[in-house]
Design an enzyme around this catalytic site. Structure first.
Site, mmCIF file in Angstrom:
data_model
loop_
_atom_site.group_PDB
_atom_site.id
_atom_site.type_symbol
_atom_site.label_atom_id
_atom_site.label_comp_id
_atom_site.label_asym_id
_atom_site.label_seq_id
_atom_site.Cartn_x
_atom_site.Cartn_y
_atom_site.Cartn_z
ATOM 1 N N ASN A 139 0.858 -1.190 0.000
ATOM 2 C CA ASN A 139 0.000 0.000 0.000
ATOM 3 C C ASN A 139 0.891 1.237 0.000
ATOM 4 O O ASN A 139 1.489 1.571 1.017
ATOM 5 C CB ASN A 139 -0.901 -0.039 1.246
ATOM 6 C CG ASN A 139 -1.748 1.211 1.383
ATOM 7 O OD1 ASN A 139 -1.843 2.024 0.463
ATOM 8 N ND2 ASN A 139 -2.370 1.365 2.542
ATOM 9 N N TRP A 140 0.934 1.896 -1.137
ATOM 10 C CA TRP A 140 1.828 3.060 -1.266
ATOM 11 C C TRP A 140 1.294 4.299 -0.568
ATOM 12 O O TRP A 140 1.990 5.291 -0.435
ATOM 13 C CB TRP A 140 2.051 3.382 -2.743
ATOM 14 C CG TRP A 140 2.732 2.311 -3.539
ATOM 15 C CD1 TRP A 140 3.176 1.089 -3.094
ATOM 16 C CD2 TRP A 140 3.050 2.354 -4.937
ATOM 17 N NE1 TRP A 140 3.751 0.388 -4.127
ATOM 18 C CE2 TRP A 140 3.681 1.148 -5.275
ATOM 19 C CE3 TRP A 140 2.855 3.302 -5.944
ATOM 20 C CZ2 TRP A 140 4.126 0.861 -6.566
ATOM 21 C CZ3 TRP A 140 3.300 3.030 -7.235
ATOM 22 C CH2 TRP A 140 3.929 1.815 -7.533
ATOM 23 N N LYS A 141 0.023 4.268 -0.181
ATOM 24 C CA LYS A 141 -0.620 5.444 0.432
ATOM 25 C C LYS A 141 -0.450 6.650 -0.509
ATOM 26 O O LYS A 141 -0.425 6.451 -1.725
ATOM 27 C CB LYS A 141 -0.078 5.671 1.846
ATOM 28 C CG LYS A 141 -0.189 4.378 2.676
ATOM 29 C CD LYS A 141 0.027 4.540 4.148
ATOM 30 C CE LYS A 141 -0.138 3.184 4.836
ATOM 31 N NZ LYS A 141 -0.007 3.247 6.279
ATOM 32 N N HIS B 45 -9.294 1.011 5.473
ATOM 33 C CA HIS B 45 -7.979 1.196 6.112
ATOM 34 C C HIS B 45 -8.151 2.128 7.318
ATOM 35 O O HIS B 45 -8.978 3.041 7.292
ATOM 36 C CB HIS B 45 -7.002 1.795 5.095
ATOM 37 C CG HIS B 45 -5.595 1.805 5.596
ATOM 38 N ND1 HIS B 45 -5.137 2.766 6.465
ATOM 39 C CD2 HIS B 45 -4.564 0.958 5.387
ATOM 40 C CE1 HIS B 45 -3.870 2.509 6.763
ATOM 41 N NE2 HIS B 45 -3.495 1.414 6.129
ATOM 42 N N GLU C 69 -6.583 4.584 8.253
ATOM 43 C CA GLU C 69 -6.443 6.011 7.925
ATOM 44 C C GLU C 69 -7.751 6.547 7.334
ATOM 45 O O GLU C 69 -8.076 7.719 7.515
ATOM 46 C CB GLU C 69 -5.247 6.215 6.978
ATOM 47 C CG GLU C 69 -3.933 6.034 7.735
ATOM 48 C CD GLU C 69 -2.787 5.464 6.935
ATOM 49 O OE1 GLU C 69 -2.820 5.537 5.695
ATOM 50 O OE2 GLU C 69 -1.844 4.938 7.558
ATOM 51 N N GLU D 279 -4.694 -4.823 11.059
ATOM 52 C CA GLU D 279 -3.647 -3.817 11.224
ATOM 53 C C GLU D 279 -3.851 -3.072 12.532
ATOM 54 O O GLU D 279 -4.692 -2.160 12.601
ATOM 55 C CB GLU D 279 -3.714 -2.785 10.087
ATOM 56 C CG GLU D 279 -3.456 -3.351 8.720
ATOM 57 C CD GLU D 279 -2.921 -2.275 7.797
ATOM 58 O OE1 GLU D 279 -1.930 -2.555 7.114
ATOM 59 O OE2 GLU D 279 -3.455 -1.157 7.772
ATOM 60 N N GLY E 79 3.141 2.487 10.649
ATOM 61 C CA GLY E 79 4.063 3.590 10.393
ATOM 62 C C GLY E 79 4.870 4.008 11.604
ATOM 63 O O GLY E 79 5.515 5.051 11.609
ATOM 64 N N SER F 163 4.159 -1.903 10.183
ATOM 65 C CA SER F 163 5.623 -1.922 10.278
ATOM 66 C C SER F 163 6.243 -3.253 9.837
ATOM 67 O O SER F 163 7.233 -3.708 10.410
ATOM 68 C CB SER F 163 6.077 -1.542 11.693
ATOM 69 O OG SER F 163 5.660 -0.216 12.000
ATOM 70 N N GLY G 54 3.169 -1.000 4.236
ATOM 71 C CA GLY G 54 3.153 0.413 3.889
ATOM 72 C C GLY G 54 4.539 0.890 3.495
ATOM 73 O O GLY G 54 4.989 0.689 2.366
ATOM 74 N N GLY G 55 5.237 1.492 4.450
ATOM 75 C CA GLY G 55 6.538 2.122 4.176
ATOM 76 C C GLY G 55 7.514 1.250 3.402
ATOM 77 O O GLY G 55 8.168 1.720 2.455
HETATM 78 O O1 G3H Z 1 -1.487 -0.420 4.696
HETATM 79 C C1 G3H Z 1 -0.405 -0.541 5.275
HETATM 80 C C2 G3H Z 1 -0.276 -0.302 6.672
HETATM 81 O O2 G3H Z 1 -0.977 0.812 7.093
HETATM 82 C C3 G3H Z 1 1.057 -0.480 7.277
HETATM 83 O O3 G3H Z 1 1.894 0.630 7.079
HETATM 84 P P1 G3H Z 1 3.412 0.527 7.564
HETATM 85 O O4 G3H Z 1 3.959 -0.743 6.973
HETATM 86 O O5 G3H Z 1 4.075 1.759 7.013
HETATM 87 O O6 G3H Z 1 3.381 0.468 9.050
#
Ligand code: G3H
Length: 261
Positions: free
Chosen positions: A10-12, A100, A102, A172, A178, A218, A239-240
């Site tokens: 997920n690139w957000k 999600h 967010e 999650e 994050g 994470s 994510g990151g």
């Molecule tokens: O969609 C992905 C998640 O929100 C995890 O994000 P993260 O891997 O940056 O903690």
């Protein structure tokens, strides 16, 4: 039932369409075809990148799939800024992330919204990745299993067993997103097992045995092996670490059982 692991990046709100092309090319180069027998790998870019990602993946017959980060609950019409399931299906998306944390936190999405979006995805042949997860206070109070079960039941209320069999669920914990603070493998397993038991209740044992339950928060190449090694964890929503080609390819290879690329 053997469940093929799924790694979803997920690139957000990161990377424009040119950067998206560069990243997908690098991931594909780092992850030769042999890995895809053992792991499904998908990228979830911003809407504005999807057409470019589609052109690259289809043109070069890459084995990656792709999806979107959100979908409208509506079919079409006067909904400024919304993107419909049929638009995403037309672009060849396989997955769409729904609910999600967010979106739930920053955009006020409720379980009812998530359910409506899940239905919109299914109606258009997209696989929803339905997200659930507890905040820190709930975890510290020890109420995380009950909270996640309630959130899942609310997000899937009234769906048929056949519909539930087409869904991916992502657990999650909000406190791990994050933050670099990853849940322990045992923490991930505890909630993912409860998710699977809830699916058995909402659908049946066969659907529960087949549904993929991901962990997110994470995830990196350092922890993915132990996390996806858990009985009820079938992959990761990343994510990151999905923004770095080498890291994402490495963690996908680990989820495939190796060897490292
Ligand atoms: O969609 C992905 C998640 O929100 C995890 O994000 P993260 O891997 O940056 O903690």
């Amino acid at each position: 039932m053997a469940r093929k692991p799924l790694i979803a990046g997920n690139w957000k709100m990161n990377l424009n369409h040119l950067e998206a092309i560069a990243l997908v090319q690098k991931i594909a180069f780092s992850l030769p075809a042999k890995y895809f027998d053992k792991v499904d790998v998908t990228v979830i870019p911003p809407f504005t990148d999807i057409r470019s990602v589609q052109t690259l993946i289809e043109g070069d017959k890459l084995l990656l799939t792709y999806g979107a980060q959100d979908v409208s609950a509506q079919d079409s019409g006067a909904f400024t800024g919304e993107i419909s399931g049929s638009m995403l299906a037309k672009l060849g998306c396989t997955f769409v992330v729904v609910g999600h944390s967010e979106r739930r936190t920053l955009h006020g999405e409720t379980n009812e919204t998530v359910l409506a979006k899940t239905k919109a995805a299914l109606k258009n042949g997209l696989t929803p990745i339905v997200c659930i997860g507890e905040g820190l206070e709930i975890r510290e109070a020890g109420d995380h299993v009950a909270y996640n079960v309630d959130q899942l039941k609310g997000s899937l209320a009234g769906l048929s067993a056949e519909e539930i069999s087409k869904i991916v669920i992502a657990y999650e914990p909000v406190w791990a997103i994050g933050t670099g603070r990853v849940a322990s493998a045992a923490d991930a397993q505890e909630v993912c097992a409860a998710v699977r038991a809830t699916v058995a209740e909402l659908a049946d044992a066969e659907v529960a045995a087949g549904v993929r339950v991901l962990y997110g928060g994470s995830v990196s190449s350092k922890n993915v092996g132990e996390i996806v090694g858990q009985t009820d964890v079938d992959g990761a929503l990343v994510g990151g670490a999905s923004l770095k080609a080498d890291e994402f390819a490495t963690l996908s290879a680990i989820a495939a059982g190796g060897p490292l690329p």
